[in-house]
Scaffold this active site. Sequence first.
Site, PDB file in Angstrom:
ATOM      1  N   ASP A  20      27.056  57.420  27.913  1.00  0.00           N
ATOM      2  CA  ASP A  20      27.139  56.279  28.812  1.00  0.00           C
ATOM      3  C   ASP A  20      28.298  55.401  28.325  1.00  0.00           C
ATOM      4  O   ASP A  20      28.264  54.886  27.205  1.00  0.00           O
ATOM      5  CB  ASP A  20      25.822  55.500  28.795  1.00  0.00           C
ATOM      6  CG  ASP A  20      25.808  54.326  29.756  1.00  0.00           C
ATOM      7  OD1 ASP A  20      26.872  53.742  29.999  1.00  0.00           O
ATOM      8  OD2 ASP A  20      24.721  53.974  30.245  1.00  0.00           O
ATOM      9  N   TYR A  54      32.301  47.869  37.182  1.00  0.00           N
ATOM     10  CA  TYR A  54      32.376  46.429  37.458  1.00  0.00           C
ATOM     11  C   TYR A  54      32.519  45.587  36.201  1.00  0.00           C
ATOM     12  O   TYR A  54      32.569  44.360  36.283  1.00  0.00           O
ATOM     13  CB  TYR A  54      31.168  45.959  38.278  1.00  0.00           C
ATOM     14  CG  TYR A  54      29.821  46.452  37.790  1.00  0.00           C
ATOM     15  CD1 TYR A  54      29.192  45.884  36.694  1.00  0.00           C
ATOM     16  CD2 TYR A  54      29.188  47.496  38.450  1.00  0.00           C
ATOM     17  CE1 TYR A  54      27.958  46.338  36.260  1.00  0.00           C
ATOM     18  CE2 TYR A  54      27.952  47.959  38.034  1.00  0.00           C
ATOM     19  CZ  TYR A  54      27.334  47.375  36.936  1.00  0.00           C
ATOM     20  OH  TYR A  54      26.121  47.836  36.512  1.00  0.00           O
ATOM     21  N   LYS A  55      32.591  46.206  35.047  1.00  0.00           N
ATOM     22  CA  LYS A  55      32.776  45.451  33.808  1.00  0.00           C
ATOM     23  C   LYS A  55      34.265  45.408  33.464  1.00  0.00           C
ATOM     24  O   LYS A  55      35.025  44.688  34.101  1.00  0.00           O
ATOM     25  CB  LYS A  55      31.946  46.077  32.691  1.00  0.00           C
ATOM     26  CG  LYS A  55      30.437  46.117  32.983  1.00  0.00           C
ATOM     27  CD  LYS A  55      29.665  46.695  31.819  1.00  0.00           C
ATOM     28  CE  LYS A  55      28.215  46.974  32.168  1.00  0.00           C
ATOM     29  NZ  LYS A  55      27.449  45.769  32.527  1.00  0.00           N
ATOM     30  N   ARG A  71      25.952  36.535  24.053  1.00  0.00           N
ATOM     31  CA  ARG A  71      26.942  37.609  24.157  1.00  0.00           C
ATOM     32  C   ARG A  71      28.252  37.043  24.695  1.00  0.00           C
ATOM     33  O   ARG A  71      28.272  36.312  25.678  1.00  0.00           O
ATOM     34  CB  ARG A  71      26.470  38.715  25.105  1.00  0.00           C
ATOM     35  CG  ARG A  71      25.374  39.586  24.604  1.00  0.00           C
ATOM     36  CD  ARG A  71      25.276  40.887  25.415  1.00  0.00           C
ATOM     37  NE  ARG A  71      25.580  40.714  26.834  1.00  0.00           N
ATOM     38  CZ  ARG A  71      25.733  41.722  27.679  1.00  0.00           C
ATOM     39  NH1 ARG A  71      25.632  42.966  27.259  1.00  0.00           N
ATOM     40  NH2 ARG A  71      25.998  41.501  28.963  1.00  0.00           N
ATOM     41  N   PHE A 126      20.242  50.606  27.052  1.00  0.00           N
ATOM     42  CA  PHE A 126      20.014  49.738  28.198  1.00  0.00           C
ATOM     43  C   PHE A 126      18.837  50.305  28.987  1.00  0.00           C
ATOM     44  O   PHE A 126      18.719  51.514  29.151  1.00  0.00           O
ATOM     45  CB  PHE A 126      21.273  49.698  29.078  1.00  0.00           C
ATOM     46  CG  PHE A 126      21.205  48.683  30.190  1.00  0.00           C
ATOM     47  CD1 PHE A 126      21.377  47.339  29.918  1.00  0.00           C
ATOM     48  CD2 PHE A 126      20.959  49.079  31.488  1.00  0.00           C
ATOM     49  CE1 PHE A 126      21.308  46.397  30.936  1.00  0.00           C
ATOM     50  CE2 PHE A 126      20.890  48.143  32.515  1.00  0.00           C
ATOM     51  CZ  PHE A 126      21.068  46.798  32.242  1.00  0.00           C
TER      52      PHE A 126
END
Length: 410
Positions: free
Chosen positions: A210, A235-236, A384, A141
Amino acid sequence: MSEPTEATEAAEATEAAVRAEKLDAGDELADLRARFVLDDVVYLDGNSLGALPVSVPGHLDDVVRRQWGSLRIRSWDESGWWTAPERIGDRIAPLVGAAAGQIVVGDSTSVNVFKALVGAVRLARLTDSGRDEIVVDATTFPTDGYMAESAARMTGCTLRPVTPARVRGALGGRTAAVLLNHVDYRTGRLHDLPSLTSAVHAAGAVAVWDLCHSAGALPVGLDEHGVDLAVGCTYKYLNGGPGSPAYLYVRRELQDRFDSPLPGWNSHAEPFGMRPDYEPAAGAPRGRVGTPDILSMLALEAALDVWDGVTIEAVRAKSLNLTDFFLECVGQYVAEGRVESLTPAAHEERGSQVALRCEDAGEVMRRLIERGVVGDFRRPDVLRFGFTPLYVGFGDVERAARVLGEVLAG
């Protein structure tokens, strides 16, 4: 092969829907859906932003009206604000396979990546001052790459981007730190954390992972596999809310040597001593920097209530079943050659999302959202779909694949 008839398509749809109904009836996690604020939309974007847990609004109302509104500054002690970063870290710990006292919550993922990576280089140089390379996942990312580049400049290291498949060959006597993603954000590929961590250690380097796309979706095993440092967002799959604070894991054996590049008054051994010289706190608190962002942090704490009585192993089992079923339904509903799965078929290589390469993916996702199926689009051509087992059901999966087939056929 002859084209499928309308009757054949209808039969397949009925068969898949009946199967979804049976799978939902046998789902031991199905009742957890009631712990979230949801509607009739099929929400498959929890790998970007998790749904709102029902416990959060009431808790935040208390935080704002009573703790902040009435107690005001007394809440740092009386409401436990000061200890929130470590307390909430201990609640996240079981979800990533860590014992208590090794995770501190605060700052963003980007900031924690920087702290971890510079700290990793400094740790490696305690035993070998000649280590001057940082290896980073070339497909990472973007923020991880940006922070790795900055960390390399700060520490005088050479940055070496390589794909995860080539990491082992890139390791050597000059390697100081290695930054890898547990799950690839584009494809959903799950990388082999145990063996890669072992390879990094065999080279004498420090491993930084990560966990943004794996924490809360599958077992991680930080302690079991000897991971040195790890970071992740909340937050995922942890459903902490937009911009909720990230976290930093520092393995217990390394804590007394972890040298953060961002020493702040909150990580001082005597934070209220206001001394001009810096002395790091003992344990996980040395990963803190400044004043905690209390409102978002306490929203996260309430959000973690959804995990009460839930094991990460049960979540992983359902995740694999959901993604298997989605790929099967896509195979039934979508014309051959119209999409290509970028997500590995093998369970040991799959996270909790499915990425499909598709022509005009941006427009396709827009039309899916219009019809109540929410995923997301990654340039140039990737659809996705993230599967959060706490609230996604098999009926959702069947509907999403069926609507995708109709959109692509239309």
